[in-house]
Design an enzyme around this catalytic site. Sequence first.
Site, PDB file in Angstrom:
ATOM      1  N   GLY A   1       1.292  -1.127  -0.064  1.00 35.78           N
ATOM      2  CA  GLY A   1      -0.057   0.587   0.120  1.00 35.78           C
ATOM      3  C   GLY A   1       0.025   0.908   0.745  1.00 35.78           C
ATOM      4  N   GLY A   2       0.188   2.377   0.162  1.00 30.65           N
ATOM      5  CA  GLY A   2       1.123   3.366   0.518  1.00 30.65           C
ATOM      6  C   GLY A   2       1.779   3.796   1.412  1.00 30.65           C
TER       7      GLY A   2
ATOM      8  CG  ASP B   1      -6.949   7.015   0.258  1.00 29.65           C
ATOM      9  OD1 ASP B   1      -7.469   7.189  -0.700  1.00 29.65           O
ATOM     10  OD2 ASP B   1      -6.566   6.520   0.228  1.00 29.65           O
TER      11      ASP B   1
END
Length: 343
Positions: free
Chosen positions: A24-25, A153
């Site tokens: 993921g980020g 998000d």
Amino acid sequence: MSSGQIQAVIDEFRFRILRKIADGGMGSVYEAIQEGASGFQKTVALKTILPDLADSGTFVDLFVQEAKLVANLVHENIVQIYQLGRTPDGYYMVMEYVNGLSLHEFVRTHKVLRKPLPRQLAIFIASKIARALNYAHTRNDPAGKPMHIVHRDVCPGNVLITTEGLPKLTDFGIALVAGNILSSKRRLLAGKAPYMSPEQARREPADHRSDLYSLGALLFELLAGKQMRADETSETMIEQAAEGRVDWSLLPGDLAEDLKAILQRCLALDANQRYLKTAELARDLEYAIYKDGYGPTSQSLESYMREEFAFLYRPKRIMTLSLPELPKKAAPIAMTLFTELPE
């Protein structure tokens, strides 16, 4: 049992990595088996901070904040966090394991096959995420003070669908709570450009109505089969988001007027023109699919997934990742966290 004996029991728990799920980020996620006394085993997801970010105080703070924030969010449509742990090499999070696929994968498969996603199921998924958001948006702290949680998000990658047909919202890693004021520079990290609200794109403070905008953008994509903004550079898309640009011509011509009205309200440029409460959006979505007396359920979505994603329901051969297969920089954390694995 004494406190020392309880601690000894806790220390006996170990995790055995089965596979890497995704990067993921902010971190990597693994499927793992949590092992305990007398042969106890539980499948969990383990999330770690990406090695390159482990030394960043900002990202560590966000990682820890996510764990603390979501720990007490217990809702069937939110992926639960069980434990936040720390080793000498970094933090890790023990999370609910979701057997299924992401909404991103769900949508992408339909696009590749050029098959429209059933409209009723699209609305059903959005309605469940609306319920998850309403739960988070209305939480109070132990003193009874509203927490004002904002996910920031909401996007297909952060919605998971279980093999039982239950949509779940995950990754509160950049969520904001009351009293946590981010600088404009840090706000730039929040959200994905195609689903970003105008106030996010302008790096302005955002409340729960920003999440409603993002959910509207997600529902738009499910109904149209395309994102509501041109697929250009991220910078261009952020500019489009700041202007609140929406290509309404992408929606199907036969889309019901009540659904168009829901989308228009969610995607209003002025946050004051959006839904005041998340529960109102959830009710409107539910009315759209159940007003005739019957509509989709989790069983409906499960049946559809069994037909379209049959591979998810086949028996799996469990293979354990060996340590050499893990990223080199993650090896010290893995060595500390996990039981000895076969080479």
